[in-house]
Scaffold this active site. Structure first.
Site, PDB file in Angstrom:
ATOM      1  CE  LYS A   1      -2.841   1.010   4.422  1.00 53.24           C
ATOM      2  NZ  LYS A   1      -3.748   1.470   3.379  1.00 53.24           N
TER       3      LYS A   1
ATOM      4  CD  GLN B   1      -4.914   4.643   1.396  1.00 53.39           C
ATOM      5  OE1 GLN B   1      -4.065   3.827   1.730  1.00 53.39           O
ATOM      6  NE2 GLN B   1      -6.129   4.640   1.916  1.00 53.39           N
TER       7      GLN B   1
ATOM      8  CG  ASP C   1      -5.630  -2.786  -0.407  1.00 54.82           C
ATOM      9  OD1 ASP C   1      -5.549  -2.980   0.818  1.00 54.82           O
ATOM     10  OD2 ASP C   1      -5.509  -1.672  -0.928  1.00 54.82           O
TER      11      ASP C   1
END
Length: 291
Positions: free
Chosen positions: A52, A96, A119
């Site tokens: 990312k 994460q 997300d």
């Protein structure tokens, strides 16, 4: 049989996003900024986060990595989230997953500002998605929609079977495919570990989205001719013939299923690269929304 090439499509998307960023910068506007919080040293998580960060560099975003040790307390993590929520320069951020066992994942996801939840996991964004209102879509389902659209896979009126009911892929995918959109207007069945007649359902499906996390679960005898298959799974399977001692397998037995397909995603190189590209797209949208 046409491969739904996520690697190529994600590269095209990143070029498009980079062009948008150049345009934003040329107008003297703020550069999009994505942050990520990583707790601990889980190998797969570290790989994803590094990918990312590299993607941010490629498209011209600013990026920040908040790297916390495994023993970080829930309170400390929530404080870090609060800092990012209140930092006007950060357009979007991700925490994460998975998190260490001593941290309440749901509590953490709830703490993220929905306007920065790139997300698409916050209940506010999930609710808005369900009601077909503007929202950050979860990156993996968003990437699947983009793949289907770019390859002009016809979905309207088709029978779609989604195998898997996770909050990250299966459930949102079933909602999105049933909505009025380019890759939508489908009749969707959600199948899972308790589904009795799964093979029968799959044999009736025009499109199958396999997202259950069992390697090579979907086999050739479970699909009809000209089916479209999207393989979301990726599992390390022991393989002594490989230098690394393992190979990457999807939820679909590619060798037996692909001869029957009109379209199929490979593993690796299918859905995976699209997930990161759509995270970039969500971050760009977050930046644009702020004007």
């Amino acid at each position: 049989m046409t491969l739904l090439d996520g690697k190529k499509t994600s590269a095209d998307l990143k070029i498009e996003i980079a062009e948008s960023v150049k345009e934003i910068k040329s107008q003297g506007k703020k550069t999009p900024h994505l942050a990520a919080i990583l707790v601990g040293t889980d190998g797969a998580s570290m790989t994803y986060v590094n990918a990312k960060v590299k993607a941010c560099e490629l498209v011209g975003f600013n990026s920040t990595l908040v790297d916390l040790p495994e023993e970080t307390s829930e309170e400390t993590l929530l404080n870090e989230i609060d800092k990012l929520n209140n930092n006007d320069d950060i357009d979007g951020f991700i925490v994460q997953l998975p998190l260490p066992k001593h941290i309440d994942e749901q509590k953490v996801l709830m703490a993220v500002n929905p306007d920065k939840d790139v997300d698409g996991f916050h209940p506010t964004n999930v609710g808005r998605m369900t009601l077909d209102l503007p929202a950050f879509l979860p990156a993996t389902p968003f990437g699947i929609l983009e793949l289907l659209e770019r390859y002009n896979v016809k979905t309207s009126g088709k029978n779609v079977v989604v195998i898997g009911r996770s909050h990250i892929v299966g459930r949102p995918m079933s909602i999105l495919m049933s909505q009025k959109r380019a890759a939508g207007d489908a009749t969707v069945t959600v199948a899972h570990s308790r589904t009795k007649n799964l093979k029968e359902l799959c044999l009736q499906a025009d499109i199958i989205i396999a997202a259950l996390g069992i390697p090579e679960f979907l086999t050739g005898d479970m699909v009809k001719e000209d089916v479209t298959v999207v393989d979301v799974g990726i599992t390390r399977v022991a393989d002594d013939t490989k230098k690394r001692g393992y190979r990457l397998a999807g939820d679909v037995d590619f060798n037996s299923v692909s001869p029957k397909c009109s379209y199929i995603t490979p593993v690796p190189g299918g859905v995976g690269p699209m997930t990161i590209a759509m995270l970039m797209k969500n971050t760009l949208l977050a930046c644009e929304r702020k004007g």
